[in-house]
Design an enzyme around this catalytic site. Sequence first.
Site, PDB file in Angstrom:
ATOM      1  CB  SER A  76      29.344 -25.416  25.541  1.00 51.33           C
ATOM      2  OG  SER A  76      30.366 -26.312  25.907  1.00 51.33           O
ATOM      3  CB  SER A 108      20.229 -23.961  26.369  1.00 50.61           C
ATOM      4  OG  SER A 108      20.916 -22.992  25.612  1.00 50.61           O
ATOM      5  CB  THR A 129      14.846 -18.860  22.739  1.00 48.71           C
ATOM      6  OG1 THR A 129      14.942 -18.689  21.310  1.00 48.71           O
ATOM      7  CG2 THR A 129      13.540 -19.568  23.045  1.00 48.71           C
ATOM      8  CG  ASP A 131      14.590 -18.133  17.502  1.00 47.26           C
ATOM      9  OD1 ASP A 131      14.789 -16.948  17.193  1.00 47.26           O
ATOM     10  OD2 ASP A 131      15.443 -19.028  17.360  1.00 47.26           O
ATOM     11  CD  GLU A 191       2.727  -3.247   2.187  1.00 47.27           C
ATOM     12  OE1 GLU A 191       1.943  -2.336   2.504  1.00 47.27           O
ATOM     13  OE2 GLU A 191       3.908  -3.293   2.607  1.00 47.27           O
TER      14      GLU A 191
END
Length: 325
Positions: A76, A108, A129, A131, A191
């Site tokens: 928002s 948020s 989240t 993340d 790797e």
Amino acid sequence: MAKIKTIGILTSGGDAPGMNAAIRAVTRSGICNGFNMKGIYRGYDGLINGEIDTFTTENVSGIIMSGGTILKTARSREFQTDEGMKKAYENMRKHEIDALVVIGGNGSLTGAMRFAQEYDVCCVGLPGTIDNDLYGTDSTIGYDTTLNTIMECVDRIRDTAQSHERIFFVEVMGRDAGFLAQNSAIACGAEAAIIPEDSTNVDQLARFMERGIRKSKKSCIVIVSESPKCGAMYYAERVRKEFPQFDVRVSILGHLQRGGRPTAHDRILASRTGVAAIEAIMQGQRNIMVGVRHNEIVYVPLSEAIRSDKPFDRKLIKVLDELSI
């Protein structure tokens, strides 16, 4: 301080697997403890526009296993303005909501903190989240599910990388935090991982090419944290120019990382923190985020959760380096 009778719940920002489990936990725990519960649709936009319904146990029945959020979500911009925040507060009063439980990430919870400061509103945050970048909790709701999704995708990409003897740069979400990239790289046997926490003066790509390709390996997986400047496409182009003898491909996993059924870990985390959010409100706690640290519920001031950098365990870099030989 006025007695809290009605609690509103909203989900905001990017969706994360386990948000529905959190909505369920907050709703049922709230009702069990005598509160009226109201669901606010489409995040802060819904609070501004009055998209608010009374929630019962039936509203949250059969959702614990579902990804996404039944309350919908939004980022928002209007809520970031004084006028938007004022409308949100007026709608809270109109619907007799005395406290808010906000499920979301950094942006948020920043909104919740500002709202609490401006209008003296009781706000409790849940760390929703993928993340895993909120300070004060070992894991965020959605992170474990996303980690498993990335692992499954990379396992499939590995088949093609080995069959065609290619280097694959796989871009994952995480923005300014490399938790997803580093841990998925370890889980997938990649790797290398190129992450923001390791962005020293050392050229990460050059280091990887020296370590990885000079050996007998003819196929490689490199996990890269998303970045507008130095994402997977950037590194793939560099390899094409600097090491034209290698066949290079890019796979950007994108939004498929957000979806899917939450893992048991995320369902349990969402359930524990959801119940703890109601307990916090009953104890008179205000403007905190509920987290889990060392398997214990903790209450972290919103200002700390969003402003402090979550420590990154640099030993994980050593683990990947040693196991990728």
